[in-house]
Structure formats: structure tokens, C-alpha cells
Scaffold this motif. Structure first.
Motif, short mmCIF file in Angstrom:
data_model
loop_
_atom_site.label_atom_id
_atom_site.label_comp_id
_atom_site.label_asym_id
_atom_site.label_seq_id
_atom_site.Cartn_x
_atom_site.Cartn_y
_atom_site.Cartn_z
N THR A 44 0.83 -1.21 0.00
CA THR A 44 0.00 0.00 0.00
C THR A 44 0.87 1.26 0.00
O THR A 44 0.65 2.18 -0.80
N TRP A 56 -7.95 -12.37 6.41
CA TRP A 56 -8.43 -11.24 5.62
C TRP A 56 -8.38 -9.96 6.45
O TRP A 56 -8.04 -8.88 5.95
N VAL A 76 -6.48 -6.34 5.79
CA VAL A 76 -7.15 -5.02 5.85
C VAL A 76 -6.45 -4.11 6.85
O VAL A 76 -6.21 -2.92 6.59
#
Lengths: 457, 457, 457
Positions: free
Chosen positions: C281, C319, C323
Motif C-alpha cells: 500500500t 483477511w 485489511v
């Protein structure tokens, strides 16, 4: 049932460390597992600690190269790779059998060469792996003391000789069931993880090498005063010290050779506190003397504390570990000045760190052992030193072992380097020393794209 | 009771490595622990070994960057960070399911994507973690062969493709219950820790990349003779090799996937001896040729030995490991000269080290396996090769697997790099290559305060 | 019998982490082993993970020095060595007793100093070792934020104060049975491995230090616009990040304090995915902004993800980890710009990485905890957050803890640095800052043989 289990462990641990190895010849491991279903955690413990000890090779390489000049860095890394390479093969061939094989008159072992025959056994391979990474460490220590002036081919030869004979024979005396382990004082000569067997042996061979070689060009001026020759990379030396400190947590706690000795937690704490106390002590001494926070001495101080606690780590408590470390800090600083006063050139301080503090560690067992742990055993008899009502017995065993070590390691070292010198010449040519060993011996500088000053002083 | 315990382990170990994973969906771990109270030590073993494998990423980064020029060092470190980053995410999303999910016609797995549903299970997460660090290793190997001239965006794409498809599909064939694991010769194609699955796959994709890219500017003179392009930091390459060697003790012994296989001690010893024998062999060959102790070749020799022993490490004994290492030393030197003769430019020697020696490791299983260990099992049937009366059966399976690997990896690599090249162009502009990739691709040199020669040859 | 075993573990684990430590005073470990024969694997797990955490000191040193200028590298390595040295001794003397000793009104512990008396116990030494390596980490984090301008003697004093008081008191509130652990919302304030206790505490003390010190000379031009001051060695920063990432696998999974929680596999996976997602990111954000693949931000992104997942790692699934990592990537980039906008100079990004993302990690527990793991326990009650039907209760506890942390750490930091400044002056002279701290404070440059530009901007 629990008792039986404990007993099995004690017996197994003692066997593994006593030299009377009678392996079942179980290469699959299925029988061994059935005979003691508690073994997997011991194998995991010993192997992972052993991996960490192997990684110390990287630490030694970085410390030595960081404290030396850029022009010799390829040479120092090649040495530190090759002594593990040569050492592991030599120890496999002969060294291990001489150290841990069937005892002959308390002097040396005589079986188990090449791990062959009944030696093809999961327990024997485990013991070999552990002893092999230790043997390679002893050889590596020497390279610091003889750095920047020793021919590479001489290095290969002496590395092999150390791991073939010098180290295994002394190791047999202490860890292989030899005469020092059977001294009639206390529990015999004790050296838990090798302050003596590994570090002092390496340090005193190194001392012999440094004396035979003589100082580097420019180390002493014409009035005999020492001149500082700064290392080319303090970050490299510091990273190496961190790696060594990390690896020492394998070296010391792993030496129980069993995870069933929960005492491993005490060993880990003692290892830490001794290193910290020694590093702080060395830093403060130099601060008082020079008003500078000396990184090099802080690093060597930490290593000195680690060496000193290596023999007593399993037998003392936290405060004693800190005291042992403080003394180690004084010893390493004094040792550096002593060697300079004697005109002996030990470029990285290997002799004060590993030699002098190795001896200190042996003696500390006889002083501080507090009667809470036995001879690689959680069952009595326990080891007791002077301060805990054990009298002088254990201390006497420690003194004898230390004396034997110095005579053996320094003596063998002198003979080895003198013989090698007369056979092949062990020191590089003056011109090569000034240029650095990298180009002529290895054909390539360590940092070919960087502009460096060729430091000749 | 002990029998039952052993049996549980065998079943569990086989399940974990067989592709027919039927997870209980136990995310807490309480049920799993009750079903086998011996599991904690297996988890500890697999996880810590896995952590060490992950740390090999640092080793690859240092080796590759150390052997390349200063102007590309930011680029190489960015690649080595990002292939683990991208690889772990890609393998989580799809790769793991393709590799270890429910088998479809022996070709690929079809379940278990994103670790979701019943996949939320402590045993499944353990298996995923292990396979994920291996997958990332395969991707990393390629970067050495295509160093100093590949566009970064192409690098990101191909890393993802490798961990999404190329690696998992071949991995499924061998470790996921696919067709190679079921070959009717010997025990099927065997590759204990991945000489083939990880290293040769990476090496042959790298070979394809090096061919499609063509050699670096200046690697070959106008008569086609190779020119040496020295790496910018031998200490960095050596430190990286030490890190890789350390990590390999996780890679190989950890591949038992169980601490109850005491054979892990044998694996650790074999890993050491093969690396040492290969390193010494490579050093001596170059010494005879050039009269120089070549550090770079000693390092690549050690890595070659590690790669070669990776497939057979669990099935052979010490002497065989040493022989496998000696051959690996020859192969790596010959491979370097072969590639240069073919005008293929592999800046760090990734193809001889990982590709050629990976294949050698696969074949060595069929030659030296000595009938003391099974298919990830301490219960028979055991694996036997040519020299131990096993006949040619196992060797045939190894040959078929090796052939399939070369076709698959090299073929996929060629297609991948050709397609990428036509889509986006994979090679940087000549001007950028001469300047180095760091400034234009990453905006910053690796060592902004040091004066360096911009090495263009 | 299995139930009883489980129960023993839960009790033991809870005791170890609850502050009501009632040690048996068993320094040999024989009694402790008899009381629970399953302990060896727990000791092995906790110790090896602890060794890896200690090794993170090397990672912090490399990251900080790599991101700073060559003229301050000796200084930064000396700091990073000495904060472990001073921290371990200080924590042994007082810190550990304040953190984990007998609770006094929920505010601090009051027993167990110097590991003396009944504290000479294998279990207590194990707990001490673990908490000690954590405490040293918190002190280390601060050094990044105050780099390149803080006097070394001030550094020694504040390191001691942090490990003696600031860290242990807040640690007592959360991990030592203090008031935050007993908040009446959810299961009380929870911080599995220390996003808050270790990282955010370090980060917010660092923020206070950076504010009190003011920015480095040249960081902001006369219009207040920030100027980039590149680090002297990106490879060093990248190697440090790999070491930290590796060490984090000890930090997070080891925090179960028991290998019998098979959930350790889930923790290892979550740690990986969060780091990878955050790094990717951060890289992509900077790519969109500058068209460059920014290695520094990829590294800080990975660290940010690791910090953020540290609190929730045991309570979430894959997951959610991804996140949490993506958000961490945004936070670290935004944090860097925010500090620059506020004219606060944090040379290595310690505040966004450890401070802001530490807080994010605390809050994430209240959002993503999925009800599969308890309060260091595999028995209910389990921790549930907003998204899994747990309501806002746990989130409220997390908010209160985060608020208390910021007030405590930032407040203590401000007082500490202000008092130190008025007593001894904490900032070096402008001339010294321009020359670099290495020569005047330590007497030696880090790289004495290399020609470097003295970067003054």
C-alpha cells in the motif's frame, strides 16, 4: 513414571556429554523415539540452538572485518567462510572421534571417525552437529588475532590443525570423559558452554600466532608507542556483535543439551546480564579516561562478558552474572593495554576478549556456583563454589583446568605457527601488507567501486 | 499407545504434504491439541524453521546486491523486499489453493483460496505459512539472473505470476498430490525440501529471463569474450551467504514438517557437509586455475552445495552428502563458464547455483538414497537409490521429474518474459542501464553520501 | 487427563501474564518440571522467540543508521547497543518488579526487584527474560525520533528512565494486572503483543522528544518547507527491516507464552499478511504521487503493518490482517506528511510507524476480533469486536487504553525531556550537529577510510 522419564533424560544427557557414547545405530530415529517419546523437544532445542551457533560465524566475520582496514576485508571474509568449511569437514573426518570417541587413558578419543558404522544414528548425528559448530567457533577466534598479515594458505593449514587435533584433544579432556573431567576436586573441572574449551583455547592459540607473526607495519612507532589503527567500518563491527550476542543464546542455553532442564531460562538471563554489565563497565572506564563514548570498547566489553559467563552460566544466579560481567569489563580493557605494553599486536582484541576472559570464566565457576544445578543434570550432586560454602575444591579443579589450557593451547599454538613459518613462511611480504591482502591473495578488493584511503597506519 | 502416537504423526504428516487436506476448521486450536497432545513441538519446529526460511530473503537480497554494482543496489533491495510482499499476498489469494488444494486430475489444486471457510484452522495456517515462505524463495531466485537491466514494473508482474501459477502448479505435481508424486517408479518423484520445486524452478525461469533480456551492456566485448563485472561489496555478498546458510537449516530440516522425525539431526549434518564440500571444491578449482583464493566462487560453491543437498538431505548419509557437495562444486564452476560460453549473462550465478544444482540434487536422490527414511515418514517403505540396491526405479522417477521441471519452468519463463516484453518492454533504456536503475526507477541512490565510480563495464 | 493438562496450561499462562506471580523458588527446575511435564516445549518456544526479539536490536540499529547520515552512524550504533545494555540492567533492578510484581491499587507492582529471594526460579527468570527484551525494544524506538541531534549522556539517562519507570508502569496497567486490564468493557483493555505497550509508548515518547529538541538544522527551509535528508545507506535500512520482520515472528507468536496454543500458526500468518499489505500500500501510494518505487516507504510500510498487527494478531483472521495492513500503509504515509506539516522532525519515521500505527493496532482489536481466542487462553471467554457481533464493549476498552497511553507516554516524555534539557541541555551544539556527532561524542567516524560528502542538508 515421571521419575523414570527424568532418569532417562539424565542418563541420556550424561551419555551424550560423557564420551562413552554407545549409539544404537538408528538412522531412521523410530527406535530412539520409541525408547523416549520426550526426545523431540530436546532435538528441536539442540538443533535450533546449534543453528544459532553456526550463525555466529557471520558475527565473527563482521566483527573482525569491521575492526580491520578496507584493504584486507576480502581476506577476512574468505578466512571466516573457509574456516567453517574446512573446520566442519576436518571435524567430521577426525576431530569428532578424537574429542568424543572411546576414551584412551583420559587423553583422547579413538572412535567415531566419519560418522560411519554404528555412528549412523540420529543421536550421534545430533551430538556431532552440536560439537561441530563449537569446533568451528574456536578456529574462527584465532583469525582476529592474526589478521591483516597472515598468508591465506597458512590460514587454511592451521584451521585444519586446530579442528583436527588441538581443539578436540583439549575438548576430550573436559567434555569427552578425559582426565580434567575426572579431577578429584569438586565435580572435576567444569566448563559449562566453553569459556575455556572454545574461547580461551582460541584466544591463546591466537596469542601465540600474534607473537610469532609480530605486529603489523605501523602499529608501534619507533619509540615503541602503540598507534591506533581504526577499523574500516564500525557499523559492520556492531552488527557482528549483535549477531554474536544473538548466537550466544544458542551457545549457552543450548549447552544443557536438553530442553527438560528448565534451567535454560536462568542461563539466558545470566548471559544477558553479564554481557550488559561488562559492556557498560568497559564504556565507563574509557569514558573516564578519554571523555569519549567508545563504541569499539562497548562492543568488545559485551563480547568479554559473554565469554566470561559462558563457563559459569548454568551454575550462578543473576547478581553473580552481573558481577562476573563487571570484572570482565575491567579485564578486557586492562588486557588491551597489557598487550600493547608488551608490543603484541592483536588487531581486534581477540586475546583479551576470548583468552583472558575465558580464563576468568573458568575461575568464576569455582567462586560463584551456588549449588542449584549439577553436571549437566538437574539431579544432585550440585556444583558449589567458594561463596556458597563449597570450599576451595571446585576452585582448585578450575585452576588446574585453566593452567592445563594455557599450557596446551599456547604451547600448541607456538609450535604450530613456528613450524608453519619455517615450512612455508606465514607472513605476507611487506609490500603486500601495505597494499592489503585482498588484491594479491584474492584478486579483488572488497569494495571495488568505492574510493578509499589506503590506511597504512 | 506409543504405536498409536507414531501412527497419528505419520498420518498427519502425510496429510499435510499430500494435498488431500481435510481441515477441521479449528481456529482456536483447542480441538486439534486434544486430538494429539504431541503437536506443540511440531508447531514450534515448523514455525521456527519457517521463520528462518523467511529470513533467507535478507540473504538473497545481500547476495544479489553484493554481487552487482552500486548503481543498482536500491533497485535490487526493492525487488527483494517486494517479491516477498507480493509473493505472500499472491500465494495467499490463489497460489496456495492451486498448490495444496483438492487435486484435479493430478494437475492442480482447486480449493483453499484466501484461507477462508474451513480453512480457518490452525493446521491449515501452519501449512500455509510453510508453503508461503517457500514460494517467496522461488520468486526471489529469479531476480539474480535478470539483475541490473529489468524494469521494475515487469518485476512486480512476473513475481506475481510465479507465485500465483508457475510455482504452485509444479509444486502441486510434486508436493500437492499431483501426477509426479504418483509416478509408478520407486516412491514416485521425490524432492525432500525443494532442490527442484523451489530452486531449479527459480533457476530455469531465471535462465529464460536472462536469455530474453540479453546480456548487460559491456558484459561481452565485441569479440564475444566475457568481461568480469565485479560486485560492489563482497562483504555484503558474504554476509548474505551466511544468512542463507543459516536459513537453510530451517529450509531442509524443517521440511520433515514434524519434530517427531528425529532424522532432523541427520538432515542438519548433511546440509552442512554438502555446503562445505562444495565450497572447498569450488575454491580449489579456481585456485588451480588462477592462483587466487576466490571469495565469490567460495560463496557460490557453498550455495551450490546447499541447493544440491536440498532434495536428498533426508535420504542419504554423511559421506554421500560430502560427495554430492563435491560434485556440486564442479557443476557450479562449469555452469558459470558454460553460460559465459553461450553468451548468457547471469550476473550473480543464479542459474548454475539454483538451476543446474537443483537438477543435480533431484538425480542424487535416485543414486544415494540409502533406505533409512520414507516419504516424509519414519515408517516403511523407505527410499532406495542405485547404490543401495534400489535399482533404477527411483532414478527414473527423478529423471522424469527433472525433465518435466525443465520443460515447465523454462517454457513458462520464456512465454512469460516474451509476452511481458511485447506488452510493456521488460528491459530498461540503454541510458538508464548505464546510469544505473536506482535514480530513474527509485529516485535515490543506495549510498548518496559516498563517492563511487560508476562502473560501466 | 487431557483436560487437566489444558487447565494447568491455562492457569500457568494466565498467572505468568497476570501480575499475581507466586513463584515456587525453584532455581533447578526439577520441581517445576515434575508439576507439569509439558513445560519444556513452552520454555523452548518462549526462549527462542525471545532470542529473536533481542535480535531486533540489530534491526533497529540498522534501520535508524541507514536512514540517517554517515556522520552520525557511530552515534546511532552506540545508542542502540547501550539502550539494550542499560535497559536490561535497569529492568532487572527495578523495572520488572514495577511491571510484574505484586499489584498496588492497579497502578504499579511492588515486588520482585533484582530477581532475588523466591524470585530465583526458572519460571520467573523465563518471564523476566521475555519482558526484558520487550522493555529494551520500547527504549530503542525512541532513538529514531531524536536522531542526529541528541546528546549521548541525555540518551543514557532517558533510556534508563524509560526502562525503570515509564514503560513498566504502563506495562503494569495492561499486562501486570493493573487498572486497564480490569476495565469493565469486553475483556478489559487488550494488547496481545504490544502495539500499545511497546510500540506506541516508544513512539509517543519519541514524539515528545522530537518536539522538545526541534528539527535538525536544514530540515525545513526558511519558508518552512521540508527538505529531504536522505539516509546514508538504503541497504543498511533494508537489511535492518528484514531483521526486524524476522524478529517480529518471535515478538508476536511468542506472546502466547505457550506452545500449547496452536493458534501460534495463525499469528505468524497474520503478521506476514499485515506487513505485506501495508508495504505494498505504501509503495503504491508513493508511486501514484511521484512515479517512483520508493524503497524507504516500502520499508516503513512493512514496519507499520507489523506494528499495527501486533495488538490484534492473535484475535483476527487472515483477511482482517490484510485489511489492518492496508490501513496501516495509509496511516504511515499520512503520518509522515502530517509531521512535516507540523514542522516536527522525526528522521526515521518512528512516530508514524510505531506511534500512530500502534494506536491503530489497539483499535483494530475492538473492530476485527472474531471470537476464536481468549485472553491468552484457548478456553472461553473469547474476544469479540464490532464486526463479529461483539458490540462496542471491547472497542470502548481499546479506546480508553489508547487514550491513557497517549496521555501517559506523551506526557511523561514531555516532562522527561524538558527536565533533562533544563538540567544538562539535551541538544548538541550547532557546530557539532553540522560536523556530525561521531567525532566529538565518540572520537571516531563510522567509516574512517571512505570519502563521504558531509551532508548538511
Amino acid at each position: 513414571m515421571k521419575r523414570r522419564r527424568l532418569w532417562t533424560l539424565v542418563v541420556w544427557g550424561s551419555l551424550a556429554l560423557s564420551g562413552s557414547l554407545a549409539w544404537a545405530g538408528d538412522p531412521t530415529g523410530a527406535q530412539t523415539l520409541k525408547s523416549d517419546p520426550g526426545l523431540p523437544v530436546d532435538y528441536v532445542w539442540v538443533l535450533i540452538c546449534g543453528f544459532m551457533v553456526m550463525f555466529m560465524q557471520a558475527g565473527f566475520a563482521c566483527v573482525e572485518a569491521g575492526f580491520c582496514r578496507a584493504k584486507n576485508v576480502t581476506n577476512l571474509f574468505t578466512k571466516n567462510v573457509m574456516d567453517f568449511v574446512v573446520g566442519s569437514l576436518a571435524f567430521w573426518a577426525l576431530g569428532y572421534g578424537i574429542m568424543m570417541g572411546t576414551d584412551w587413558k583420559g587423553l583422547l578419543g579413538t572412535s567415531g571417525f566419519f560418522l560411519s558404522g554404528d555412528g549412523y544414528d540420529v543421536g550421534n548425528y545430533l551430538t556431532f552437529f552440536w560439537q561441530m559448530v563449537f569446533a568451528a567457533t574456536a578456529a574462527t577466534i584465532v583469525s582476529g588475532a592474526v589478521a591483516e598479515r597472515l598468508k591465506f594458505q597458512a590460514y587454511l593449514v592451521y584451521s585444519a590443525v586446530i579442528t583436527l587435533f588441538i581443539y578436540p584433544i583439549y575438548g576430550h579432556w573436559v567434555w569427552g570423559g578425559g582426565w580434567l573431567s575426572k579431577l578429584p576436586y569438586g565435580l572435576g573441572h567444569l566448563d559449562f558452554a566453553g569459556s575455556g574449551v572454545v574461547h580461551a583455547v582460541g584466544g591463546f592459540i591466537g596469542l601465540a600466532g600474534a607473537i610469532v607473526l609480530g605486529p603489523r607495519y605501523g602499529k608501534f612507532d619507533k619509540n615503541g608507542r602503540p598507534r591506533a589503527i581504526p577499523g574500516h567500518s564500525l557499523p559492520m563491527a556492531a552488527l557482528g556483535t549483535f549477531i554474536l550476542w544473538f548466537g550466544w543464546y544458542g551457545f549457552n542455553p543450548g549447552s544443557t543439551f536438553s530442553a527438560h532442564h528448565l534451567r535454560i531460562s536462568v542461563i539466558a538471563v545470566n548471559t544477558t546480564l553479564a554481557a550488559s554489565a561488562a559492556s557498560l563497565t568497559a564504556l565507563l572506564i574509557i569514558l573516564l579516561k578519554t571523555r569519549r563514548f567508545d563504541l569499539g570498547m562497548a562492543l568488545n566489553g559485551a563480547l568479554a562478558g559473554l565469554v566470561a559467563i559462558t563457563a559459569p552460566c548454568a551454575w550462578v544466579e543473576a547478581w553473580a552474572a552481573a558481577v562476573i560481567g563487571i570484572v570482565a569489563g575491567f579485564i578486557v580493557v586492562a588486557g588491551v593495554y597489557l598487550l600493547e605494553g608488551l608490543k603484541i599486536d592483536d588487531p581486534v582484541g581477540a586475546v583479551p576478549v576470548h583468552g583472558f576472559n575465558g580464563i576468568w570464566g573458568l575461575l568464576a565457576v569455582g567462586i560463584f556456583a551456588d549449588g542449584t544445578y549439577g553436571n549437566y543434570s538437574i539431579e544432585p550432586p550440585f556444583v558449589k563454589g567458594l561463596l556458597y560454602g563449597g570450599g576451595v575444591d571446585q576452585f582448585i579443579s578450575q585452576l588446574i583446568g585453566a593452567g592445563a589450557l594455557i599450557l596446551w593451547a599456547f604451547g600448541c599454538g607456538l609450535v604450530l605457527f613456528k613450524v608453519l613459518d619455517s615450512l612455508m613462511g606465514i607472513r605476507v611480504e611487506p609490500k603486500e601488507e601495505l597494499m592489503g591482502l585482498d588484491i594479491i591473495e584474492h584478486g579483488t578488493p572488497a569494495y571495488p567501486e568505492f574510493y578509499t584511503m589506503n590506511s597504512q597506519t
